[in-house]
Design a protein around this motif. Structure first.
Motif: not given
Length: 319
Positions: A249-262
């Motif tokens: 929830g803290s980072v989902i609105n930000m732009n990254f090359k990659y986001i993953g969650m275990m």
């Protein structure tokens, strides 16, 4: 490759050597062993740092760099074709690729440029690295639209430019066993590694000698310490689903090359549903790699870390 240690090697080497050579792969196509942006420093005694692809061709180019330093060779650009049928220089390989190699002789007068690169890396600021015929430059407070630019007319008229300063950074959210293993493998791959955990005394954080930075913070606030952009890779591996939910929830609105969650598919679905109820756009969840990592039947923390790293590498080199 760790950019900071690479350029620090050059700065340190110039204290003991009057000249060293920087070998740069300016462009590459098809099955070339060295890809655009690969670099290597070569010292007069053949000590090296970095790689331009390895194998017999790399050895030949190291020998050629040493010959440049001794005055036996003067040509500073090689256009290599990896085929026996070519009008260009034959590299001796048969993989069918093509690449341009630039040799740049550096002396103490280039130390100020190298120190500017190191300063920007330390400040996590981007700049543009540039090679031209007999020219070695670095421009701060600017960036290219694409990470690389190369234009070649002839051996005296060309330019190579590259974004340099911001390091590929792995933001590992969760400092447990998996987080520790992920930090180890991402550091091995040359990433700047920052790990977050909300616990001050967890032993896996104390054991973590791989992270460049360790931050103790509530997971809901990790966004305050994460930079957006093409060099940022966010890996969420907290020890409980509430930690995962707060971090995502803290980072989902930000732009990254990659986001993953275990997590299991059931846990992931629950987290997505709960965040949607809180008002988060469901479309944002489509870019979350979850379950995280490539499917290799990983079970142990180290195996999971390898699967995550493999997925990050795949995304890193995608368009």
């Amino acid at each position: 490759m760790n950019e900071k240690s690479f350029w620090q090697f050059a700065a340190d080497s110039l204290k003991d050597n009057s000249e060293i050579v920087l070998i740069t792969v300016a462009d590459s196509y098809l099955s070339s062993p060295g890809k655009q942006g690969f670099k290597m420093f070569v010292l007069p005694d053949r000590t090296t740092k970095g790689t331009i692809g390895g194998g017999i061709m790399e050895k030949q180019l190291i020998d050629y760099a040493v010959d440049i330093l001794s005055g036996k060779e003067t040509k500073l650009v090689k256009r290599l074709q990896h085929s026996s049928k070519t009008e260009l220089e034959n590299s001796g390989l048969i993989c069918g690729g093509f690449q341009t190699i630039i040799f740049t002789v550096l002396s103490n007068k280039e130390l100020s440029v190298i120190n500017s690169i190191l300063s920007n890396i330390e400040k996590k600021q981007n700049g543009v690295f540039e090679l031209k015929h007999n020219s070695f430059n670095y421009y701060t407070d600017t960036s290219l639209k694409d990470d690389y630019e190369f234009n070649y007319e002839d051996d005296a008229n060309y330019y190579y430019k590259e974004n340099m300063g911001l390091m590929d950074t792995a933001y590992v959210i969760g400092g447990g066993h998996v987080g520790l293993a992920v930090c180890q493998v991402m550091k091995f791959l040359g990433f700047h590694v920052i790990v977050f955990d909300h616990r001050e005394d967890v032993f896996t954080m104390l054991q973590n000698v791989y992270a460049d930075e360790k931050i103790i913070i509530d997971y809901k606030d990790v966004n305050k310490h994460i930079n957006e952009g093409n060099k940022s890779y966010v890996i969420i591996v907290t020890p409980q689903h509430m930690g995962d939910k707060e971090a995502l929830g803290s980072v989902i609105n930000m732009n990254f090359k990659y986001i993953g969650m275990m997590g299991s598919k059931r846990k992931i679905k629950t987290i997505f549903n709960n965040l949607a109820k809180e008002g988060y756009d469901k479309k944002l969840f489509d870019r979350v790699h979850s379950p995280i990592g490539l499917e290799i039947e990983a079970e142990t923390p180290n195996e999971i870390a390898v699967s995550i790293a493999a997925e990050v590498i795949k995304i890193k080199h995608s368009e």
